[in-house]
Design a protein around this motif. Structure first.
Motif, PDB file in Angstrom:
ATOM      1  N   ARG A 182       0.698  -1.275   0.044  1.00 30.22           N
ATOM      2  CA  ARG A 182      -0.094  -0.099   0.108  1.00 30.22           C
ATOM      3  C   ARG A 182       0.952   1.431   0.138  1.00 30.22           C
ATOM      4  NH1 ARG A 182      -1.706  -3.011   4.027  1.00 30.22           N
ATOM      5  NH2 ARG A 182      -1.078  -1.308   5.604  1.00 30.22           N
ATOM      6  N   PRO A 212      -2.210  -1.781  -5.686  1.00 25.36           N
ATOM      7  CA  PRO A 212      -3.445  -1.364  -5.496  1.00 25.36           C
ATOM      8  C   PRO A 212      -3.372   0.121  -5.855  1.00 25.36           C
ATOM      9  CG  PRO A 212      -2.862  -1.978  -2.996  1.00 25.36           C
ATOM     10  CD  PRO A 212      -2.146  -2.642  -4.141  1.00 25.36           C
ATOM     11  N   SER A 214      -5.527   2.842  -5.375  1.00 26.36           N
ATOM     12  CA  SER A 214      -6.554   3.403  -4.632  1.00 26.36           C
ATOM     13  C   SER A 214      -6.342   5.166  -4.663  1.00 26.36           C
ATOM     14  CB  SER A 214      -7.053   3.087  -3.304  1.00 26.36           C
ATOM     15  OG  SER A 214      -7.556   4.041  -2.425  1.00 26.36           O
ATOM     16  N   SER A 215      -7.316   5.872  -5.010  1.00 23.14           N
ATOM     17  CA  SER A 215      -6.959   7.295  -4.946  1.00 23.14           C
ATOM     18  C   SER A 215      -6.786   7.883  -3.517  1.00 23.14           C
ATOM     19  CB  SER A 215      -8.227   8.194  -5.499  1.00 23.14           C
ATOM     20  OG  SER A 215      -9.391   7.939  -4.780  1.00 23.14           O
ATOM     21  N   GLU A 216      -7.158   6.808  -2.451  1.00 24.43           N
ATOM     22  CA  GLU A 216      -7.123   7.509  -1.084  1.00 24.43           C
ATOM     23  C   GLU A 216      -5.534   7.703  -0.837  1.00 24.43           C
ATOM     24  OE1 GLU A 216      -9.515   4.585   0.586  1.00 24.43           O
ATOM     25  OE2 GLU A 216     -11.288   5.784   0.006  1.00 24.43           O
TER      26      GLU A 216
END
Lengths: 337, 337
Positions: A182, A212, A214-216
């Motif tokens: 991440r 991944p 993810s835009s987060e």
DNA sequence: AACGTTCTTAAGAACGTTCCCAAACCCCTC
DNA sequence: GAGGGGTTTGGGAACGTTCTTAAGAACGTT
């Protein structure tokens, strides 16, 4: 004060009892009899003569000055560039004029046009944002300009660029090898040259490793500064729990380190951190910061040499140099203390 | 490149069908008929006219440049000064020429004499070492010089100084209030202006509080840099066990922090650390660094204003300004996180 | 209508240097 | 001792600007 009298060639000539042109000739190393040369040198020394720079410039068209324009003198990457450039430029007999433009394209355009005022023989610039107008101004400049940073492909100007994409690739590769998945990015403004390059490089690398996306995991600071980095990292930690953070420059990465520490997250055990630019700040940070060396010193050096060459040979072909990145591994990703 | 043609007053005058002097008058805001002004402005815009700086300097004697001479562009305290000065100077219509002299007095003397070449209207300098020759050169300069830093009392030059002694006093007072007694000093070279001032201030404060003044508590780094600081601190820890360390600047103090961490000493629990200059580096350090704010930004600002005033009024009385110090308390002495 | 006053514009010197070109000088040769 | 070559020195223009001084135009006053 013990006033040094203002002196010029004429006074020296009068004192030595010779002509102005002879004084000039002697002082510039032209041929002259030993007797004349001695008289001139004595008179010059006695009067404390120093040639007037502007007058010389007027006649010769040269200023012996080079301007370096940076967005922020406080950013360590520019400090590194300044330090390198100062040396190169001094060795070639130029003085360095440092100009702090801010990130505003308008003031950079001002700078480029004001170059035609003739107070420098060339311009070294590292623009944060590149607009059409700026490119236009640079292209139509009568004096040589070398850009440190990426330019649109069709612009015929000498430039020395980093390879952010490959650089971020190195960082991601290193993190992945440690089992991180991440991987977050604390970026600077994406409408800047480095900001957009780093985002693109990040996305490409993430995809390449099948991580991944993810835009987060992506946040954008309002500037490439420590303070903005603290805020952006705080926002990031509020919305995701990354096991690695890449800062788009060392200041943002140091900010991430501090914000993680404040949140009680251990580095590198819980979250690894990587910076970019490999400035002094990376070594000074605690834990010391793994950082992608984008070759800022090398870039500055190459750019300065390019500019000096172009001043001497205005018609040399346009050079585009790419400095390859490297990774400096330190404690923040588990490297040696 | 889309060459901008080289233009001058004569070309503009020819294009507008008026005289050279009229063009000059219009462009400098003198009185002129509306018709004339319009013609001139149109011609100037069409030719992209920009006045030639050196020619103007020749005629007027002004360069609109101010030189700032610093010993090391990499030292954050100079970065802070540069940032401040850039702003002030730009607002007053000057460009800033930054010159990195190193700590060598000879090159500083060169700089002072070269001022008489006339490429700046004034000089702002912060000399690390002050020799008789340098003072002599400064006194006999035709152009104004403002010194940032302490000068011998009898030198009649504008200057803005810090009060290191009081500053160190604040640091010692703060440390003593926390029960620290074995307070060490990691100093820079004592043959420099700040080095000697800080040593004197340290000794005075130590004595004032009746603390042990063992020579083992004093070490001297070879320069005011991080690397030299690491070595000096290592030597210190080998010969004494201080419960507090004062670094003569922030870089030395950060080096002490890192060296303590490497030795497994906890900060501030086992040993407190205080820096000087209160630069960005103090805030970025981990733990964040308590630092004596010697007012570098204020000093730079005051010096720049003083220089600008002296350029405008060469006969104004000599000013000596002292900026009082303050203490910024942070984690490294138990302050708030 | 002549003159004085004011306003607008132009001519030209000056800043300090470099460098082209010509003058002056020296030495040698015939 | 006159002519020629080469070397050393000086005169003066030019760089682009500003600014002083003066010329010219416009207008009002006597």
């Amino acid at each position: 004060m013990a006033e040094t009298p203002k002196s010029n060639l004429q006074l020296v000539a009068a004192k030595a009892g010779v002509s102005v042109s002879s004084v000039s000739r002697v002082l510039n190393g032209g041929s002259a009899s030993e007797d004349l040369a001695r008289k001139v040198r004595e008179a010059a020394a006695e009067l404390g003569y120093v040639p007037h720079a502007s007058a010389r410039t007027m006649r010769t068209g040269r200023t012996d000055q080079i301007t370096l324009a940076v967005a922020d003198v406080g950013n360590p990457v520019y400090v590194q560039m300044m330090r390198t450039v100062t040396g190169i430029v001094a060795k070639a007999g130029y003085r360095l004029v440092v100009s702090s433009t801010g990130s505003d394209p308008a003031s950079q355009i001002d700078l480029v046009t004001s170059l035609n005022r003739g107070y420098a023989d060339g311009l070294l610039m590292s623009p944060l944002r590149i607009t059409e107008d700026l490119v236009e101004a640079m292209k139509s400049s009568r004096l040589p300009i070398v850009v440190i940073g990426t330019l649109p492909a069709d612009v015929e100007l000498d430039n020395v660029r980093a390879d952010s994409a490959t650089g971020i690739g190195l960082a991601v590769e290193h993190l992945v090898a440690q089992g991180r998945r991440r991987i977050a990015l604390v970026n600077g403004p994406v409408d800047t040259v480095p900001g957009s390059a780093r985002l693109a490089g990040y996305l490409a690398a993430i995809e390449r490793y099948g991580l991944p996306t993810s835009s987060e995991l992506q946040v954008t600071a309002t500037a490439f500064t420590y303070r903005a980095g603290r805020k952006a990292t705080a926002a990031l930690l509020g919305q995701a729990s990354p096991d690695a953070i890449i800062g788009a420059n060392d200041l943002l990465a140091v900010a991430a380190l501090k914000e993680l520490a404040a949140a009680g997250v251990r580095v590198p055990r819980d979250t690894a951190v990587v910076g970019m630019d490999d400035t002094d700040a990376a070594e000074l940070a605690t834990p010391s910061l793994t950082s992608v060396d984008l070759g800022s010193a090398k870039r500055a050096k190459a750019a300065a040499k390019l500019l000096i060459r172009r001043i001497q040979e205005p018609d040399a072909p346009v050079s585009r140099i790419v400095i390859p990145p490297a990774l400096s591994i330190r404690e923040s990703t588990g490297g040696p203390a």
